[in-house]
Motif scaffolding. Structure first.
Motif, PDB file in Angstrom:
ATOM      1  N   VAL A   1      -4.770   1.217   7.188  1.00  0.00           N
ATOM      2  CA  VAL A   1      -5.704   2.200   7.528  1.00  0.00           C
ATOM      3  C   VAL A   1      -5.077   3.393   6.677  1.00  0.00           C
ATOM      4  CG1 VAL A   1      -6.635   3.989   9.266  1.00  0.00           C
ATOM      5  CG2 VAL A   1      -6.331   1.505   9.672  1.00  0.00           C
TER       6      VAL A   1
ATOM      7  N   TYR B   1       0.812  -1.207   0.089  1.00  0.00           N
ATOM      8  CA  TYR B   1       0.090   0.068   0.180  1.00  0.00           C
ATOM      9  C   TYR B   1       0.900   1.136   0.143  1.00  0.00           C
ATOM     10  CZ  TYR B   1      -3.174   3.348   1.192  1.00  0.00           C
ATOM     11  OH  TYR B   1      -4.104   4.752   1.270  1.00  0.00           O
TER      12      TYR B   1
ATOM     13  N   THR C   1      -6.556  -2.581   2.008  1.00  0.00           N
ATOM     14  CA  THR C   1      -7.446  -1.902   3.378  1.00  0.00           C
ATOM     15  C   THR C   1      -8.208  -3.103   3.829  1.00  0.00           C
ATOM     16  OG1 THR C   1      -9.314  -1.338   2.166  1.00  0.00           O
ATOM     17  CG2 THR C   1      -7.635   0.487   2.376  1.00  0.00           C
TER      18      THR C   1
END
Ligand code: AMP
Ligand code: MN
Ligand code: MN
Length: 314
Positions: A183, A151, A178
């Motif tokens: 987060v 991510y 996610t």
């Protein structure tokens, strides 16, 4: 598509994952994700990078122990991520050719296919995007560690989803991550909102050097060793400075020129017009992407500006 790397991963026992000097989010995230994934497949794996982890990426879970010197033996497979050429790994990179079977996973336009297997796709937003596809093909079960690594890599290499490389796949990978506990606001807080005040003291000095060339189509700013010394900063604090300059309306190429310890200058270029800055970087032995590239130039600061603006020929 990934048959060869699957075979190499099945066959290999001890894997060294390496990435480029001055590592960015994609370099670190891709290397960490790959190392965690190989370990989850029961393999022995470690990450080598010449330089330490910049403070803004210190929150990422690390695959300890990290290797701080290029090993001469003990590995049968070497995976290089996010490097357009092997020299980007830094001094001693030649050793890696002899260490083991070499696999090159990258997305730079200037990649020279240095591996025995080359998984290079310049349309990918990030090396992490390729890693995502590879890990899926290898049947890896995604963990939080892998997810936050991928991510962060996609987020930073797309400029927070602003660059041309931001595709549906870049979003969908991040969205999927996610689901493993990443987060987004926390990652953004760590990467973009946790700078020491010294970074801004340095930024004031750097913006004071702002200059415009070629009818305001090129903007440059520079950072000297003296500025680092007087503000108590180093190169880590300069990541993203070139993006501020790119924000100026009408600019086609933004450049930040940073003095290195050896007195040479590292140039970071960003294009938001039609100029292919990877081609310009290659003229000086560097490389990168059409819209984000870098190189090293010798001379004093005014020589460097002249050489650079001359080479950009706008
Ligand atoms: P930077 O300006 O350092 O953020 O780099 C922009 C892009 O160019 C990144 O994709 C880098 O990997 C690449 N790059 C930077 N410097 C070099 C270099 N000396 N040789 C090859 N690629 C580079
Ligand atoms: Mn990189
Ligand atoms: Mn990258």
């Amino acid at each position: 598509m990934f048959q060869k790397i699957k075979e190499a991963v099945d066959r290999g026992r001890r894997f060294l994952v390496a990435t480029h000097i001055d590592p960015d989010g994609d370099a670190i995230g891709s290397a960490f994700a790959l190392c965690f994934a190989l370990r989850s497949l029961g393999k022995d794996a470690a990450v080598y990078m010449r330089d330490g982890i910049p403070y803004r990426y210190a929150f990422l879970p690390k695959p300890e122990p990290m290797i701080r010197e290029i090993p001469k033996n003990g590995y049968d497979t070497v995976l290089i991520v996010d490097c357009g050429d092997l020299a980007r790994v830094g001094d001693g990179h030649e050793t890696l050719n002899h260490l083991g079977y070499l696999i090159n996973i990258d997305h730079h336009d200037t990649n020279d296919a240095f591996g025995q297997i080359n998984i290079v796709d310049e349309r990918a937003s990030s090396s992490a995007e390729l890693l995502y596809l590879i890990l899926k093909a290898l049947g890896v079960t995604f963990s939080y560690e892998i997810a936050i690594s991928l991510y962060t890599a996609v987020l930073t290499d797309t400029g927070s989803f602003r660059y041309d490389s931001t595709t549906q796949r870049a979003f969908s990978i991040c969205e999927e991550m996610t689901g493993f506990g990443v987060v987004p606001s926390r990652v953004a807080g760590e990467v973009y909102e946790s700078h020491p005040k010294e970074r801004y003291l340095l930024l004031c000095r750097v913006l004071g050097t702002l200059e415009f060339f070629s009818n305001d189509r090129i903007a440059t700013a520079y950072v000297t060793r003296d500025m680092f010394a007087t503000t108590g900063t180093n190169r880590e604090h300069t990541e993203g400075f070139v993006e501020y300059i790119k924000e100026i309306r009408g600019i086609e190429v933004a450049c930040v020129i940073r003095e290195l310890d050896n007195g040479k200058f590292k140039v970071s270029m960003r294009s938001k017009g039609n100029v292919d800055v990877a081609l310009t970087a290659q003229k000086f032995g560097g490389g990168g992407h059409q819209k984000a590239a870098g190189c090293t130039i010798e001379g004093d600061i005014s020589d460097v500006k002249n050489k650079l603006t001359g080479a950009l020929s706008l």
